[in-house]
Design an enzyme around this catalytic site. Structure first.
Site, PDB file in Angstrom:
ATOM      1  N   TYR A  40     -86.575  55.913 -70.385  1.00  0.00           N
ATOM      2  CA  TYR A  40     -87.408  57.008 -69.852  1.00  0.00           C
ATOM      3  C   TYR A  40     -87.736  58.027 -70.942  1.00  0.00           C
ATOM      4  O   TYR A  40     -88.852  58.536 -71.000  1.00  0.00           O
ATOM      5  CB  TYR A  40     -86.712  57.709 -68.685  1.00  0.00           C
TER       6      TYR A  40
ATOM      7  N   ARG B 250     -86.926  67.598 -47.493  1.00  0.00           N
ATOM      8  CA  ARG B 250     -87.811  67.555 -48.665  1.00  0.00           C
ATOM      9  C   ARG B 250     -89.068  68.406 -48.482  1.00  0.00           C
ATOM     10  O   ARG B 250     -89.719  68.756 -49.449  1.00  0.00           O
ATOM     11  CB  ARG B 250     -88.212  66.108 -48.976  1.00  0.00           C
TER      12      ARG B 250
ATOM     13  N   ASP C 205     -79.900  62.502 -59.585  1.00  0.00           N
ATOM     14  CA  ASP C 205     -80.796  61.531 -60.202  1.00  0.00           C
ATOM     15  C   ASP C 205     -80.304  61.210 -61.600  1.00  0.00           C
ATOM     16  O   ASP C 205     -79.707  62.069 -62.265  1.00  0.00           O
ATOM     17  CB  ASP C 205     -82.233  62.056 -60.257  1.00  0.00           C
TER      18      ASP C 205
ATOM     19  N   ARG D  98     -86.142  58.631 -48.801  1.00  0.00           N
ATOM     20  CA  ARG D  98     -87.348  58.857 -47.998  1.00  0.00           C
ATOM     21  C   ARG D  98     -87.469  58.028 -46.744  1.00  0.00           C
ATOM     22  O   ARG D  98     -88.264  58.362 -45.872  1.00  0.00           O
ATOM     23  CB  ARG D  98     -88.583  58.653 -48.879  1.00  0.00           C
TER      24      ARG D  98
ATOM     25  N   ARG E 287     -79.735  54.075 -52.892  1.00  0.00           N
ATOM     26  CA  ARG E 287     -80.773  54.888 -52.247  1.00  0.00           C
ATOM     27  C   ARG E 287     -80.567  54.996 -50.731  1.00  0.00           C
ATOM     28  O   ARG E 287     -81.536  55.069 -49.973  1.00  0.00           O
ATOM     29  CB  ARG E 287     -82.183  54.336 -52.517  1.00  0.00           C
TER      30      ARG E 287
HETATM   31  O1  CP3 Z   1     -78.794  57.560 -52.307  1.00  0.00           O
HETATM   32  C1  CP3 Z   1     -78.692  57.374 -53.531  1.00  0.00           C
HETATM   33  O2  CP3 Z   1     -78.739  56.256 -54.069  1.00  0.00           O
HETATM   34  C2  CP3 Z   1     -78.362  58.561 -54.410  1.00  0.00           C
HETATM   35  C3  CP3 Z   1     -79.455  59.205 -55.027  1.00  0.00           C
HETATM   36  C4  CP3 Z   1     -80.205  58.566 -56.178  1.00  0.00           C
HETATM   37  C5  CP3 Z   1     -81.538  58.941 -56.459  1.00  0.00           C
HETATM   38  N1  CP3 Z   1     -81.898  58.377 -57.644  1.00  0.00           N
HETATM   39  C6  CP3 Z   1     -82.357  59.845 -55.640  1.00  0.00           C
HETATM   40  C7  CP3 Z   1     -83.818  59.792 -55.746  1.00  0.00           C
HETATM   41  C8  CP3 Z   1     -79.796  57.698 -57.176  1.00  0.00           C
HETATM   42  C9  CP3 Z   1     -78.498  56.946 -57.336  1.00  0.00           C
HETATM   43  C10 CP3 Z   1     -80.886  57.591 -58.105  1.00  0.00           C
HETATM   44  C11 CP3 Z   1     -80.813  56.799 -59.340  1.00  0.00           C
HETATM   45  C12 CP3 Z   1     -82.055  56.579 -60.107  1.00  0.00           C
HETATM   46  N2  CP3 Z   1     -83.053  57.469 -60.365  1.00  0.00           N
HETATM   47  C13 CP3 Z   1     -82.358  55.406 -60.794  1.00  0.00           C
HETATM   48  C14 CP3 Z   1     -81.470  54.190 -60.852  1.00  0.00           C
HETATM   49  C15 CP3 Z   1     -81.571  53.430 -59.592  1.00  0.00           C
HETATM   50  C16 CP3 Z   1     -82.816  52.645 -59.486  1.00  0.00           C
HETATM   51  O3  CP3 Z   1     -83.602  52.950 -58.598  1.00  0.00           O
HETATM   52  O4  CP3 Z   1     -82.952  51.736 -60.297  1.00  0.00           O
HETATM   53  C17 CP3 Z   1     -83.598  55.575 -61.430  1.00  0.00           C
HETATM   54  C18 CP3 Z   1     -84.325  54.544 -62.252  1.00  0.00           C
HETATM   55  C19 CP3 Z   1     -84.016  56.886 -61.159  1.00  0.00           C
HETATM   56  C20 CP3 Z   1     -85.239  57.564 -61.656  1.00  0.00           C
HETATM   57  C21 CP3 Z   1     -86.137  57.895 -60.539  1.00  0.00           C
HETATM   58  N3  CP3 Z   1     -85.914  58.903 -59.612  1.00  0.00           N
HETATM   59  C22 CP3 Z   1     -87.372  57.297 -60.220  1.00  0.00           C
HETATM   60  C23 CP3 Z   1     -87.988  56.133 -60.971  1.00  0.00           C
HETATM   61  C24 CP3 Z   1     -87.874  57.968 -59.112  1.00  0.00           C
HETATM   62  C25 CP3 Z   1     -89.234  57.780 -58.508  1.00  0.00           C
HETATM   63  C26 CP3 Z   1     -89.342  56.521 -57.768  1.00  0.00           C
HETATM   64  C27 CP3 Z   1     -89.131  56.804 -56.338  1.00  0.00           C
HETATM   65  O5  CP3 Z   1     -88.428  56.042 -55.684  1.00  0.00           O
HETATM   66  O6  CP3 Z   1     -89.719  57.801 -55.895  1.00  0.00           O
HETATM   67  C28 CP3 Z   1     -86.922  58.941 -58.716  1.00  0.00           C
HETATM   68  C29 CP3 Z   1     -87.021  59.856 -57.565  1.00  0.00           C
HETATM   69  C30 CP3 Z   1     -85.901  59.805 -56.575  1.00  0.00           C
HETATM   70  N4  CP3 Z   1     -84.569  59.760 -56.898  1.00  0.00           N
HETATM   71  C31 CP3 Z   1     -86.021  59.878 -55.159  1.00  0.00           C
HETATM   72  C32 CP3 Z   1     -84.726  59.862 -54.650  1.00  0.00           C
HETATM   73  C33 CP3 Z   1     -84.318  59.979 -53.196  1.00  0.00           C
HETATM   74  C34 CP3 Z   1     -87.332  60.007 -54.396  1.00  0.00           C
HETATM   75  C35 CP3 Z   1     -87.771  61.404 -54.602  1.00  0.00           C
HETATM   76  C36 CP3 Z   1     -88.545  61.976 -53.439  1.00  0.00           C
HETATM   77  O7  CP3 Z   1     -87.914  62.503 -52.511  1.00  0.00           O
HETATM   78  O8  CP3 Z   1     -89.769  61.963 -53.511  1.00  0.00           O
END
Ligand code: CP3
Length: 348
Positions: free
Chosen positions: A152, A39, A75, A30, A26
């Site tokens: 999921y 965003r 994602d 954000r 990540r």
């Molecule tokens: O920089 C990076 O790591 C690359 C981008 C990336 C995202 N998601 C962007 C994202 C990666 C590698 C992921 C993987 C991901 N997505 C996982 C595995 C990693 C982990 O966190 O365990 C999972 C479980 C997801 C599913 C997911 N996507 C969730 C549960 C959420 C909501 C929780 C949260 O943090 O908001 C997301 C949204 C998400 N994916 C965001 C980002 C930057 C936030 C979205 C926003 O801008 O509001």
């Protein structure tokens, strides 16, 4: 320098490096003001589906910090949308799947997709990022591991106890095995598509697999994670990551991966000793430590580097993703500390 000699790729092969390479799960997200600004203009899924914008987000952290890798902005749930389950990212609530799978019939109704046709925007993002990075740092691609994506699909969103997932697994193992088989095929095509487009390493996120016992992991997950890893193009290092995995690490290693990703709950030295010398490790600072003062962060970085003890094959990372309210200057400080404290030429 040939791309394969970049520190992260050398470390993944357990070759010596001048300093410990570092990237952060990540790292685009954000906590970065430039991400939040973009965003404002895009919904999350639209951002993922707009290659120029997704490439910009991928590059934001590598432009700001001397990171040793970029990770594709995408994602793990993008692959499920074309399967027809109704994916939505509601503001603040995380992902929602509108028609979760609860029965054998639900699994049979899943659309059988060709990931290479269904997700062209991801491969286009990879091509743009590779052009822009111009061999400075490697680009890591990724996908969700079959269990975590299945969780999921079955829960319909985030979960605390994974009760629906386990209910399907225990009550209807035939349906479970069918679902995992489908996900192996789709995910293998998806990752091989990313590799063809130019990613130089891949991470498999089995983020929630720590919900399972070791026995259940071996019965219901290991064969699928192994089949997936074996189906990937050779020569591209695979990082196999999960959280809450202290009881599962040897089985995860058996499933495969050149690098095992560790969360912050385990002692990196002890975990690596259990895994043995034939695998690299990634991790494992508690993401919450980045809320502390830089002096405290420094102590914790030093402790992790001491546990790795300068052995080749350590990639520094957090034990999970960067938290939303993390101070940006603490991320900058962390990356400098890892480089400085691990540097073979400077003070150790
Ligand atoms: O920089 C990076 O790591 C690359 C981008 C990336 C995202 N998601 C962007 C994202 C990666 C590698 C992921 C993987 C991901 N997505 C996982 C595995 C990693 C982990 O966190 O365990 C999972 C479980 C997801 C599913 C997911 N996507 C969730 C549960 C959420 C909501 C929780 C949260 O943090 O908001 C997301 C949204 C998400 N994916 C965001 C980002 C930057 C936030 C979205 C926003 O801008 O509001």
């Amino acid at each position: 320098m040939p791309i394969g000699d970049l520190p992260l790729l050398r470390a993944a092969r357990r070759e010596a490096t001048d300093f410990t390479p570092v990237w952060l799960m990540r790292q685009a997200g954000r906590y970065l003001p430039e991400y939040r600004a973009l965003r404002e203009r895009y919904k999350f899924l639209d951002l993922c589906k707009s290659p120029d914008a997704a490439a910009t987000v991928t590059l934001q952290p590598v432009k700001r910090f001397p990171l040793d890798a970029a990770i594709l902005f995408a994602d793990i749930l993008l692959v499920v949308e074309p399967m027809g389950v109704g994916l939505e990212f509601a503001r603040g609530d995380g992902p929602v799947i509108h028609t979760p799978l609860r029965s054998r019939g639900d699994v049979e109704r899943l659309a059988r997709i060709d990931a290479r046709d269904a997700l062209p925007f991801v491969f286009e993002t990879v091509r743009i990022v590779r052009r822009e990075l111009d061999r400075r740092v490697p680009l890591i691609g990724f996908a969700g591991a079959p269990f975590t994506v299945a969780s999921y699909l079955v829960e319909g969103g985030a979960s605390r106890d994974y009760l629906e997932t386990k209910t399907l697994m225990y009550r209807d193992p035939v349906a479970w095995h069918a679902l995992m088989g489908v996900l192996v095929g789709v995910t293998a095509d998806y990752l091989n598509g990313q590799i063809e487009a130019g990613v130089q390493a891949v991470q498999l996120f089995d983020s929630w697999v720590g919900a399972l016992s070791a026995d259940d992991y071996r019965t219901f997950v290991l064969p699928y994670s192994r089949a997936l890893i074996r189906a990937l193009a050779p020569g591209i290092p695979v990082i196999h990551f999960g959280t809450g995995t202290a009881a599962l690490l040897p089985s995860m290693q058996e499933a495969g991966g050149d690098v095992i990703g560790l969360d912050w709950r385990v002692d990196l030295g002890q975990a690596w000793a259990r895994l043995g010398p034939d695998v690299a490790v990634q991790g494992n600072l508690d993401p919450a430590v980045l809320m502390a003062d830089p002096d405290q962060i420094r102590l914790r970085v030093r402790a992790i580097l001491a546990r790795a003890a300068g052995r080749p094959g350590h990639i520094f990372n957090l034990g999970h993703g960067v938290l939303q309210h993390t101070p940006v200057d603490h991320v900058a400080a962390l990356i400098d500390m890892v480089h400085e404290l691990s540097s073979k030429s400077g003070e150790r």
